[in-house]
Design a protein around this motif. Sequence first.
Motif, PDB file in Angstrom:
ATOM      1  N   ASP A  47       0.734   3.771  -1.416  1.00  0.00           N
ATOM      2  CA  ASP A  47      -0.673   3.677  -1.033  1.00  0.00           C
ATOM      3  C   ASP A  47      -1.193   2.253  -1.236  1.00  0.00           C
ATOM      4  O   ASP A  47      -0.452   1.343  -1.617  1.00  0.00           O
ATOM      5  N   GLU A  48      -2.485   2.068  -0.963  1.00  0.00           N
ATOM      6  CA  GLU A  48      -3.072   0.727  -1.014  1.00  0.00           C
ATOM      7  C   GLU A  48      -3.128   0.154  -2.428  1.00  0.00           C
ATOM      8  O   GLU A  48      -3.323  -1.049  -2.607  1.00  0.00           O
ATOM      9  N   SER A  49      -2.962   1.006  -3.454  1.00  0.00           N
ATOM     10  CA  SER A  49      -2.931   0.537  -4.849  1.00  0.00           C
ATOM     11  C   SER A  49      -1.505   0.384  -5.362  1.00  0.00           C
ATOM     12  O   SER A  49      -1.291   0.265  -6.571  1.00  0.00           O
ATOM     13  N   ASP A  50      -0.538   0.395  -4.459  1.00  0.00           N
ATOM     14  CA  ASP A  50       0.885   0.238  -4.768  1.00  0.00           C
ATOM     15  C   ASP A  50       1.437   1.386  -5.606  1.00  0.00           C
ATOM     16  O   ASP A  50       2.451   1.229  -6.299  1.00  0.00           O
ATOM     17  N   ARG A  51       0.780   2.546  -5.543  1.00  0.00           N
ATOM     18  CA  ARG A  51       1.340   3.734  -6.176  1.00  0.00           C
ATOM     19  C   ARG A  51       2.352   4.368  -5.235  1.00  0.00           C
ATOM     20  O   ARG A  51       2.148   4.419  -4.024  1.00  0.00           O
ATOM     21  N   ASP A  78      -6.978   6.398   0.965  1.00  0.00           N
ATOM     22  CA  ASP A  78      -6.953   7.324  -0.179  1.00  0.00           C
ATOM     23  C   ASP A  78      -6.403   8.680   0.226  1.00  0.00           C
ATOM     24  O   ASP A  78      -6.637   9.678  -0.461  1.00  0.00           O
ATOM     25  N   ARG A  79      -5.696   8.753   1.336  1.00  0.00           N
ATOM     26  CA  ARG A  79      -5.165  10.039   1.801  1.00  0.00           C
ATOM     27  C   ARG A  79      -3.630  10.003   1.817  1.00  0.00           C
ATOM     28  O   ARG A  79      -3.023   8.980   2.080  1.00  0.00           O
ATOM     29  N   LEU A  80      -3.057  11.169   1.539  1.00  0.00           N
ATOM     30  CA  LEU A  80      -1.599  11.338   1.571  1.00  0.00           C
ATOM     31  C   LEU A  80      -1.273  12.442   2.551  1.00  0.00           C
ATOM     32  O   LEU A  80      -1.795  13.553   2.418  1.00  0.00           O
TER      33      LEU A  80
END
Length: 249
Positions: free
Chosen positions: A202-206, A247-249
């Motif tokens: 994701d955009e936070s590198d998670r 913020d979506r998966l």
Amino acid sequence: MNQPIPRYAVLRSDRTWQNITTARLATTPTGVLTLARVPGLPKGQTVNLPAPFEVPASGLAIGPCHEHYFTHADQPQLIWLDDICHTRKVLPIVATPGTSLGEFNQPRGLLLGPLNSLYVADSANGRVQIFQLPGLELRAIWHEPLQHPTGLATDSQNRVYVLDQGLEKVVRFSSWGSPDTTYNAAMAGHSELVSPVFFAIDESDRLYVSDADTNQIWQVSSAGESLFSVPLPNDSFQPRALVADSDRL
């Protein structure tokens, strides 16, 4: 002035078409031509396929100019299609498995990643091949510590992640191909990851990883240390391919 002599062709007499051959067409009882029906099972019968149901995933990447890159696990080639110039390129031209530079054996995941390059998970050869764009010249090959890479992704720091089903882990490299030993050691300590098959960042590198053995989705911190199970709709859910968007998966 001579008048043209009229000429006629009889296409159908009553319900019979005269002296024609049809392809993918069928004639109805009233003599009308229609598209032929696809063969199917008698009404009420179902198709039962034996397990296993999962097949190796192929690779797909789409560039900013609508160019398409494809791999197929059963075809040792990389295919490039340019929708603007209507050109097609295949690497290598001969479709046989090989271990030489630019050859493939069961290519899987694709990534349009750092340094304006295309990354190819050459899974059965245990390596990742990197091609410079737009000419697809071979730029580098990564081997260690890979065994059977199948998936590729990148994060906001231009680090490259490789899902390796031989190692049963996700490993991380710098954009220049140096293994991130600290991150990889942290990932090796997560015994919950039994059989990872797909992943997304994701955009936070998670990192999010789906596991075919536990049918879970695991969330991993950008440092590779913390690991959490993502809540799923029900116990019968079988997550596989993943994509993260904002913020979506």
